[in-house]
Design a protein around this motif. Structure first.
Motif, PDB file in Angstrom:
ATOM      1  N   TRP A 282       1.183   5.154   0.831  1.00  0.00           N
ATOM      2  CA  TRP A 282       0.569   6.234   1.613  1.00  0.00           C
ATOM      3  C   TRP A 282       1.041   7.560   1.049  1.00  0.00           C
ATOM      4  O   TRP A 282       2.236   7.751   0.821  1.00  0.00           O
ATOM      5  CB  TRP A 282       0.975   6.119   3.088  1.00  0.00           C
ATOM      6  CG  TRP A 282       0.446   4.884   3.717  1.00  0.00           C
ATOM      7  CD1 TRP A 282       1.090   3.694   3.848  1.00  0.00           C
ATOM      8  CD2 TRP A 282      -0.860   4.694   4.251  1.00  0.00           C
ATOM      9  NE1 TRP A 282       0.269   2.779   4.446  1.00  0.00           N
ATOM     10  CE2 TRP A 282      -0.933   3.361   4.712  1.00  0.00           C
ATOM     11  CE3 TRP A 282      -1.974   5.518   4.394  1.00  0.00           C
ATOM     12  CZ2 TRP A 282      -2.081   2.853   5.296  1.00  0.00           C
ATOM     13  CZ3 TRP A 282      -3.108   4.989   4.984  1.00  0.00           C
ATOM     14  CH2 TRP A 282      -3.151   3.672   5.426  1.00  0.00           C
TER      15      TRP A 282
ATOM     16  N   THR B 282       0.853  -1.184   0.000  1.00  0.00           N
ATOM     17  CA  THR B 282       0.000   0.000   0.000  1.00  0.00           C
ATOM     18  C   THR B 282       0.888   1.231   0.000  1.00  0.00           C
ATOM     19  O   THR B 282       1.902   1.264   0.694  1.00  0.00           O
ATOM     20  CB  THR B 282      -0.908   0.018   1.243  1.00  0.00           C
ATOM     21  OG1 THR B 282      -1.722  -1.153   1.219  1.00  0.00           O
ATOM     22  CG2 THR B 282      -1.804   1.240   1.268  1.00  0.00           C
TER      23      THR B 282
ATOM     24  N   LYS C 267      -7.572   4.478  -1.892  1.00  0.00           N
ATOM     25  CA  LYS C 267      -6.252   3.987  -1.512  1.00  0.00           C
ATOM     26  C   LYS C 267      -5.432   3.763  -2.781  1.00  0.00           C
ATOM     27  O   LYS C 267      -5.980   3.489  -3.847  1.00  0.00           O
ATOM     28  CB  LYS C 267      -6.351   2.629  -0.789  1.00  0.00           C
ATOM     29  CG  LYS C 267      -6.818   2.713   0.628  1.00  0.00           C
ATOM     30  CD  LYS C 267      -6.611   1.417   1.372  1.00  0.00           C
ATOM     31  CE  LYS C 267      -7.340   0.266   0.732  1.00  0.00           C
ATOM     32  NZ  LYS C 267      -7.271  -0.981   1.489  1.00  0.00           N
TER      33      LYS C 267
END
Length: 90
Positions: free
Chosen positions: A11, A9, A23
């Motif tokens: 950020w 992921t 996201k």
């Protein structure tokens, strides 16, 4: 559509306004035998997938279609989570 596995992921503290609610995932493109087929890509997650999941994604101009905006700087969007894969042997 293409097959991939989420390997991370990303950020970001600042995003383009149109993608603020999504996201950003790092996706490894794979084939039906779960083998890597190219370098990882960055994709916008439109369905709530997470690391380790097998997903399918769209690229190019179709990547904007699942978003709730008309235009956004998106090259790839995750549009589904794969539950199982059945490949018929020849």
């Amino acid at each position: 559509m293409y097959l991939g596995k989420i390997i991370g992921t990303i950020w970001a503290t600042r995003k383009y306004e149109a993608v603020n609610n999504y996201k950003i995932q790092l996706v490894q493109p794979i084939n039906s035998q779960f083998q890597k087929v190219s370098s990882p890509i960055i994709a916008l997650d439109t369905i709530g997938a997470g690391p380790g999941e097998i997903i399918y994604y769209v690229t190019a101009s179709e990547a904007v279609i699942p978003l709730d905006v008309d235009m956004a700087p998106v090259d790839a969007s995750i549009v589904g989570i794969v539950d199982s894969i059945y490949v018929e042997k020849k």
